[in-house]
Design a protein around this motif. Structure first.
Motif, PDB file in Angstrom:
ATOM      1  N   HIS A   1      -7.726 -10.749  -0.736  1.00 29.28           N
ATOM      2  CA  HIS A   1      -6.650 -11.712  -0.503  1.00 29.28           C
ATOM      3  C   HIS A   1      -6.672 -12.315   0.902  1.00 29.28           C
ATOM      4  N   SER A   2      -7.627 -11.899   1.715  1.00 33.51           N
ATOM      5  CA  SER A   2      -7.745 -12.395   3.086  1.00 33.51           C
ATOM      6  C   SER A   2      -8.760 -13.529   3.153  1.00 33.51           C
ATOM      7  N   THR A   3      -8.606 -14.384   4.175  1.00 31.69           N
ATOM      8  CA  THR A   3      -9.577 -15.459   4.385  1.00 31.69           C
ATOM      9  C   THR A   3     -10.132 -15.372   5.798  1.00 31.69           C
ATOM     10  N   PHE A   4     -11.424 -15.669   5.912  1.00 34.34           N
ATOM     11  CA  PHE A   4     -12.150 -15.577   7.180  1.00 34.34           C
ATOM     12  C   PHE A   4     -12.901 -16.892   7.372  1.00 34.34           C
ATOM     13  N   ARG A   5     -12.457 -17.671   8.366  1.00 31.35           N
ATOM     14  CA  ARG A   5     -13.124 -18.936   8.644  1.00 31.35           C
ATOM     15  C   ARG A   5     -13.622 -18.913  10.076  1.00 31.35           C
ATOM     16  N   PRO A   6     -14.904 -19.036  10.323  1.00 28.64           N
ATOM     17  CA  PRO A   6     -15.936 -19.010   9.290  1.00 28.64           C
ATOM     18  C   PRO A   6     -16.179 -17.577   8.827  1.00 28.64           C
ATOM     19  N   GLY A   7     -16.836 -17.439   7.717  1.00 27.17           N
ATOM     20  CA  GLY A   7     -17.168 -16.114   7.208  1.00 27.17           C
ATOM     21  C   GLY A   7     -18.388 -15.596   7.916  1.00 27.17           C
ATOM     22  N   PRO A   8     -18.905 -14.496   7.521  1.00 21.12           N
ATOM     23  CA  PRO A   8     -18.391 -13.608   6.479  1.00 21.12           C
ATOM     24  C   PRO A   8     -17.216 -12.780   6.987  1.00 21.12           C
ATOM     25  N   GLY A   9     -16.468 -12.220   6.048  1.00 21.30           N
ATOM     26  CA  GLY A   9     -15.289 -11.440   6.395  1.00 21.30           C
ATOM     27  C   GLY A   9     -15.600  -9.998   6.729  1.00 21.30           C
ATOM     28  N   PHE A  10     -14.554  -9.271   7.070  1.00 24.40           N
ATOM     29  CA  PHE A  10     -14.683  -7.842   7.366  1.00 24.40           C
ATOM     30  C   PHE A  10     -14.973  -7.071   6.081  1.00 24.40           C
ATOM     31  N   GLN A  11     -15.650  -5.949   6.220  1.00 24.58           N
ATOM     32  CA  GLN A  11     -15.801  -5.028   5.089  1.00 24.58           C
ATOM     33  C   GLN A  11     -14.505  -4.262   4.871  1.00 24.58           C
ATOM     34  N   SER A  12     -13.858  -3.885   5.984  1.00 25.06           N
ATOM     35  CA  SER A  12     -12.587  -3.159   5.891  1.00 25.06           C
ATOM     36  C   SER A  12     -11.877  -3.198   7.238  1.00 25.06           C
ATOM     37  N   GLU A  13     -10.585  -2.902   7.183  1.00 25.59           N
ATOM     38  CA  GLU A  13      -9.820  -2.706   8.407  1.00 25.59           C
ATOM     39  C   GLU A  13      -8.596  -1.875   8.064  1.00 25.59           C
ATOM     40  N   THR A  14      -8.289  -0.925   8.931  1.00 22.76           N
ATOM     41  CA  THR A  14      -7.045  -0.172   8.813  1.00 22.76           C
ATOM     42  C   THR A  14      -6.304  -0.313  10.139  1.00 22.76           C
ATOM     43  N   ARG A  15      -4.987  -0.380  10.028  1.00 23.14           N
ATOM     44  CA  ARG A  15      -4.114  -0.483  11.192  1.00 23.14           C
ATOM     45  C   ARG A  15      -3.027   0.552  11.071  1.00 23.14           C
ATOM     46  N   THR A  16      -2.764   1.239  12.170  1.00 24.58           N
ATOM     47  CA  THR A  16      -1.685   2.217  12.204  1.00 24.58           C
ATOM     48  C   THR A  16      -0.748   1.852  13.344  1.00 24.58           C
ATOM     49  N   TYR A  17       0.533   1.784  13.029  1.00 22.54           N
ATOM     50  CA  TYR A  17       1.580   1.485  14.002  1.00 22.54           C
ATOM     51  C   TYR A  17       2.468   2.725  14.090  1.00 22.54           C
ATOM     52  N   GLN A  18       2.489   3.355  15.277  1.00 24.50           N
ATOM     53  CA  GLN A  18       3.188   4.624  15.451  1.00 24.50           C
ATOM     54  C   GLN A  18       4.181   4.512  16.609  1.00 24.50           C
ATOM     55  N   GLN A  19       5.451   4.854  16.338  1.00 22.70           N
ATOM     56  CA  GLN A  19       6.468   4.813  17.388  1.00 22.70           C
ATOM     57  C   GLN A  19       6.180   5.881  18.434  1.00 22.70           C
ATOM     58  N   GLU A  20       6.133   5.460  19.691  1.00 24.04           N
ATOM     59  CA  GLU A  20       5.939   6.354  20.828  1.00 24.04           C
ATOM     60  C   GLU A  20       7.162   6.229  21.738  1.00 24.04           C
ATOM     61  N   LYS A  21       7.240   7.067  22.732  1.00 19.60           N
ATOM     62  CA  LYS A  21       8.365   7.032  23.663  1.00 19.60           C
ATOM     63  C   LYS A  21       8.494   5.670  24.352  1.00 19.60           C
ATOM     64  N   ASP A  22       7.361   5.080  24.743  1.00 20.32           N
ATOM     65  CA  ASP A  22       7.377   3.843  25.527  1.00 20.32           C
ATOM     66  C   ASP A  22       7.082   2.575  24.738  1.00 20.32           C
ATOM     67  N   GLY A  23       6.967   2.666  23.422  1.00 18.71           N
ATOM     68  CA  GLY A  23       6.662   1.491  22.610  1.00 18.71           C
ATOM     69  C   GLY A  23       6.003   1.893  21.313  1.00 18.71           C
ATOM     70  N   VAL A  24       5.255   0.965  20.733  1.00 20.16           N
ATOM     71  CA  VAL A  24       4.547   1.223  19.483  1.00 20.16           C
ATOM     72  C   VAL A  24       3.053   1.276  19.772  1.00 20.16           C
ATOM     73  N   LYS A  25       2.431   2.390  19.410  1.00 24.23           N
ATOM     74  CA  LYS A  25       0.987   2.564  19.572  1.00 24.23           C
ATOM     75  C   LYS A  25       0.306   1.938  18.354  1.00 24.23           C
ATOM     76  N   VAL A  26      -0.629   1.028  18.626  1.00 23.61           N
ATOM     77  CA  VAL A  26      -1.372   0.341  17.576  1.00 23.61           C
ATOM     78  C   VAL A  26      -2.816   0.833  17.618  1.00 23.61           C
ATOM     79  N   THR A  27      -3.309   1.286  16.474  1.00 22.88           N
ATOM     80  CA  THR A  27      -4.699   1.728  16.349  1.00 22.88           C
ATOM     81  C   THR A  27      -5.340   0.890  15.250  1.00 22.88           C
ATOM     82  N   ILE A  28      -6.427   0.196  15.584  1.00 25.10           N
ATOM     83  CA  ILE A  28      -7.110  -0.689  14.631  1.00 25.10           C
ATOM     84  C   ILE A  28      -8.555  -0.236  14.515  1.00 25.10           C
ATOM     85  N   ARG A  29      -9.003  -0.062  13.280  1.00 29.88           N
ATOM     86  CA  ARG A  29     -10.409   0.289  13.015  1.00 29.88           C
ATOM     87  C   ARG A  29     -10.959  -0.728  12.024  1.00 29.88           C
ATOM     88  N   THR A  30     -11.894  -1.544  12.504  1.00 29.08           N
ATOM     89  CA  THR A  30     -12.480  -2.612  11.700  1.00 29.08           C
ATOM     90  C   THR A  30     -13.948  -2.322  11.453  1.00 29.08           C
TER      91      THR A  30
END
Length: 167
Positions: free
Chosen positions: A46-75
């Motif tokens: 359902h994603s679009t990549f211009r120009p292609g080719p697109g990613f094989q996969s990606e996961t994102r984790t958003y975790q509440q921390e004391k000082d903000g939200v920790k974002v971890t992205i693995r593409t």
């Protein structure tokens, strides 16, 4: 007997008052929860990549921390190369450093638009390289990210990424 009925009414009134006092507290806790928190998996179909080719996969984790939200992205990009980024965001638009390997940005600044939408500006060596808009659906099951800017190689890209909630 009148005295007994009066004491029953007083006890019931106190219980109702206690419940009524708790409702706003619970509602505030529920409403203040950031809908992006949790783990998300890229829906490549359902994603679009211009120009292609697109990613094989990606996961994102958003975790509440004391000082903000920790974002971890693995593409995993089209060639199978793994790109990892980790950063802390605060909803003030201030730039925060990005650590990891292979990503184009060395800092990210996040600014909320509304309860479900946020915009980010990504910088590399102090120069703006991309803008993103992140929207979480009202039901909290889908997240979309529009990314306009440069990829890790420095090429112009325009991505529309669709994520499904994992948890």
């Amino acid at each position: 007997m009148l005295h007994t009925i009066g004491s029953i009414v007083k006890r019931k009134s106190r219980k109702i008052g206690s419940v009524v006092a708790i409702i706003p507290i619970c509602a505030t806790m529920l409403w203040s929860a950031d809908p992006v928190l949790g783990a998300w998996k890229l829906n490549v179909r359902h994603s679009t990549f211009r120009p292609g080719p697109g990613f094989q996969s990606e996961t994102r984790t958003y975790q509440q921390e004391k000082d903000g939200v920790k974002v971890t992205i693995r593409t995993v990009d089209a060639r199978g190369r793994v790109v990892e980024s980790v950063y802390l965001t605060t909803p003030d638009g201030e730039q925060h450093p990005v650590s990891g390997t292979g990503g184009p940005a060395d800092s990210v600044g996040l600014k909320p638009v509304d309860e479900f939408t946020a915009e980010s500006i990504l910088l590399h060596a102090g120069k703006e390289i991309a803008k993103t808009t992140r929207v979480v659906s009202a039901d909290g099951k889908t997240m979309t990210i529009t990314y306009k800017g440069l990829d890790p190689k420095g090429d112009d890209v325009n991505y529309h990424l669709v994520f499904d909630r994992m948890n």
